[in-house]
Design a protein around this motif. Structure first.
Motif, PDB file in Angstrom:
ATOM      1  N   UNK A   1      35.796  33.776  27.319  1.00 24.60           N
ATOM      2  CA  UNK A   1      35.089  33.888  26.045  1.00 24.60           C
ATOM      3  C   UNK A   1      35.536  35.132  25.283  1.00 24.60           C
TER       4      UNK A   1
ATOM      5  N   UNK B   1      33.958  36.022  22.276  1.00 24.95           N
ATOM      6  CA  UNK B   1      32.917  36.393  21.328  1.00 24.95           C
ATOM      7  C   UNK B   1      32.804  35.395  20.212  1.00 24.95           C
TER       8      UNK B   1
ATOM      9  N   UNK C   1      34.438  49.995  31.899  1.00 25.83           N
ATOM     10  CA  UNK C   1      33.852  48.764  31.363  1.00 25.83           C
ATOM     11  C   UNK C   1      33.622  48.893  29.867  1.00 25.83           C
ATOM     12  N   UNK C   2      33.061  50.005  29.460  1.00 25.21           N
ATOM     13  CA  UNK C   2      32.765  50.220  28.039  1.00 25.21           C
ATOM     14  C   UNK C   2      34.048  50.181  27.210  1.00 25.21           C
TER      15      UNK C   2
ATOM     16  N   UNK D   1      35.382  46.562  26.849  1.00 23.61           N
ATOM     17  CA  UNK D   1      34.612  45.558  26.130  1.00 23.61           C
ATOM     18  C   UNK D   1      34.221  46.012  24.733  1.00 23.61           C
ATOM     19  N   UNK D   2      33.682  47.206  24.608  1.00 18.11           N
ATOM     20  CA  UNK D   2      33.206  47.646  23.297  1.00 18.11           C
ATOM     21  C   UNK D   2      34.162  48.625  22.643  1.00 18.11           C
TER      22      UNK D   2
ATOM     23  N   UNK E   1      35.197  45.490  19.416  1.00 20.74           N
ATOM     24  CA  UNK E   1      34.908  44.069  19.621  1.00 20.74           C
ATOM     25  C   UNK E   1      35.567  43.167  18.589  1.00 20.74           C
TER      26      UNK E   1
ATOM     27  N   UNK F   1      35.793  38.900  26.593  1.00 17.63           N
ATOM     28  CA  UNK F   1      34.481  39.286  27.114  1.00 17.63           C
ATOM     29  C   UNK F   1      34.266  38.750  28.522  1.00 17.63           C
TER      30      UNK F   1
ATOM     31  N   UNK G   1      35.368  41.491  30.665  1.00 18.78           N
ATOM     32  CA  UNK G   1      34.340  42.540  30.688  1.00 18.78           C
ATOM     33  C   UNK G   1      33.190  42.165  31.607  1.00 18.78           C
TER      34      UNK G   1
END
Lengths: 298, 292
Positions: A37, A39, A251-252, A255-256, A260, A266, A269
């Motif tokens: 995925x 987003x 992780x941050x 993903x972010x 994004x 994702x 993530x």
């Protein structure tokens, strides 16, 4: 106890909101971990691909394992430095050292202060250009230090800052555990004329250790999810040479970090989150195994 | 209960006659710890002093007494940089999150503690889930869910998340409700009092001390939260105080006095709360630790 349906009134609102915002995300993250995925659009099922990538990606894997290593290092600090520090402080408050009421009040204080403010205090002291520590060192004619910019001490400094901020909760829990020890035992100990050291090693330590299990477990979960202070002090890339990098920060970033866009995977993530959680479960499980060996048998 | 024990604690402990060595040991530890607590006082005083210094004083030294007092930094922080709004946002999140969470968890705990129904034990362990899974693990799905609901960058989204964090207070409330005598409710029921009314009129007031303690812990957590606002909020009109501070700290060398003023503004409410309720806050910490 009456048997009626009125309980529904009491449990439904909490149950609904808890399920939506606390439980469904757990299920959702596991589902996402098996998809690609982005987003937007559809999520395709890709099996274990994301998990394989965690362990076989040229760029990601070294960073992630460096971060996990830091998490473990930090966890060791929690077990062997922070927890004993809390335990001894709790003991000192329990035996009422002079000014213990003031000390209890002040030692706990940083706990209620936001990490961003703690981060500011650390900056005030350790900023390499204008920080107070370097100003003091300079006026003493000593060599200045880059502090958080210096990979060889950044981590130790971070542990000290976290300890300074967070020691209070553990101290209070240990303190309450000491208070739970029956007065008669303390009296008997006094009558038998045991020394303070004997009382500590033979009575207080064995009687209060089992109840330490829960606090050590909580701080373990906390230690493995640590984010705020390293992020504030070391920046999003985890300090110089990854010295302040932790799993939740990797992780941050993945993903972010890039804001994004539709390209961010994702699913990947989510796979990181799941691995982080499994890591936590394994560590807490092993830890409980070890701790239960020390359980005091009544 | 432990809460009571802590209050009585001052009557207990090492009252025994001490040897000279024991006494010297105690004093040494005490003095070392007083120096240790000096760090907190030192950084707070420096921040407070520097927030009212003018720029040339500040550049000269952080620790010197200011030659003149100016509230310019406060004016800038509050009116030019919208800290009033950040303060309001933090306040809404804290008050709303705390009130909602405490109300729902008290109701839930009462339902579990006082009624017999199928799946009751299952529900208790279901509630533990929220405590075991840290927010760092679930933040991504939460982000996506809020986005779909149109709650991203809205205070309401984070508010729901704070309210949903009922696990810990629910456990503490359950323990408390189990200690209440049942006769209390029986007699009220005899008088024809409905369960719902009974809960709000009789149980809630009795539980006030526990409610205050848990509310304080929750409020401090919400007020200080950085992670969720950073990821889920952050547009200018939904920025919280912690985020505002974070942005300042990032540019500390440029906005020194503003950063200090912003820190002072954030600290004031929490320090007042702590001075007023330090015992309850410390107690709250210990009640949260589930034993065994």
């Amino acid at each position: 106890m009456k048997k009626n349906k009125n309980y529904l009134f009491f449990i439904t609102p909490g149950f609904v909101i808890y399920t939506i915002f606390a439980v469904i995300p757990i299920i959702y993250v596991v589902y996402l971990a098996f998809t690609n995925y982005t987003g937007m659009g559809k999520a395709d099922f890709v099996g274990f691909e994301n998990f394989v990538r965690i362990f076989h990606d040229d760029r990601f894997t070294p960073a992630f394992f460096n971060a996990l290593k830091n998490n473990l290092k930090y966890l060791l600090c929690v077990w062997f430095i922070i927890t004993p520090f809390q335990y001894f402080l709790a003991y000192f408050f329990f035996i009422k050292i002079p000014a213990y009421k003031y000390l209890k009040f002040m030692v706990f204080l940083p706990y209620v202060i936001s990490s961003t403010v703690i981060g500011f205090f650390a900056t005030l002291l350790f900023n390499p250009n204008i920080g107070l520590m370097n100003t003091i060192l300079k006026s003493l004619g000593m060599r200045q230090n880059a502090w958080f910019g210096n990979p060889s001490i950044a981590f130790k400094l971070l542990v000290l800052v976290i300890m300074w901020q967070g020691a209070g909760s553990g101290i209070m829990i240990f303190y309450a555990n000491f208070m739970d020890i029956p007065q008669e035992i303390m009296e008997a100990c006094k009558v038998d004329g045991c020394t303070e050291w004997q009382r500590f090693t033979r009575i207080l330590l064995p009687l209060s250790l089992p109840s330490c299990a829960s606090i050590i477990m909580m701080s373990t979960i906390w230690a493995l999810g640590v984010f705020d202070l390293p992020y504030i002090l070391g920046g999003v890339n985890g300090g110089v040479g990854g010295s302040l990098d932790f799993a939740s920060m990797v992780f941050y970033r993945y993903t972010f970090g890039s804001g994004l866009d539709a390209k961010t995977n994702l699913g990947f993530g989510s796979a990181i989150s799941v691995i982080m959680f499994l890591f936590m479960l394994i560590v807490t499980f092993l830890q409980n195994k070890v701790l239960s060996k020390f359980e005091y048998e009544n | 209960m432990r809460v009571k024990k802590l209050r009585e604690s001052d009557k207990r402990g090492g009252k025994e006659v001490l040897s000279r060595r024991g006494k010297a040991f105690r004093w040494t530890i005490s003095i070392l710890l007083i120096l240790y607590t000096g760090i907190a006082i030192f950084v707070t005083v420096v921040t407070l002093l520097d927030s009212v210094k003018n720029r040339s004083d500040l550049l000269k030294s952080f620790i010197a007494i200011p030659s003149s007092v100016t509230f310019d930094a406060y004016r800038k922080v509050l009116f030019e940089n919208d800290f009033i709004r950040y303060f309001g946002n933090s306040l809404i999140l804290t008050v709303g999150g705390t009130a909602g969470c405490i109300l729902l968890s008290a109701m839930m705990a009462y339902g579990i503690a006082r009624y017999e129904f199928k799946g009751k034990n299952l529900l208790s362990s279901y509630l533990l889930l929220g405590m075991m899974v840290p927010v760092q693990v679930t933040i991504l799905p939460v982000f996506l869910m809020l986005k779909k609901m149109g709650l991203l960058n809205k205070l309401a989204g984070v508010l729901f998340l704070y309210i949903a964090g009922i696990s810990m207070s629910c456990i503490v409330f359950q323990k408390f409700f189990k200690t209440l005598p049942r006769e209390l409710e029986e007699s009220a029921r005899m008088d024809g009092c409905h369960d719902v009314k009974l809960f709000f009129r009789i149980i809630f007031p009795i539980a006030k001390p526990v409610i205050v303690t848990m509310a304080l812990i929750k409020a401090i957590g919400c007020w200080n939260d950085f992670y969720m606002p950073m990821i889920l909020l952050g547009k200018k009109n939904t920025t919280t105080l912690t985020l505002g501070i974070y942005r300042y700290v990032g540019q500390f060398t440029r906005y020194m006095s503003e950063t200090m003023a912003a820190v002072v503004i954030t600290l004031i409410p929490i320090v007042i709360l702590y001075f007023a309720f330090s015992t309850q806050i410390m107690e709250g910490m210990t009640s949260g630790a589930v034993k065994g």
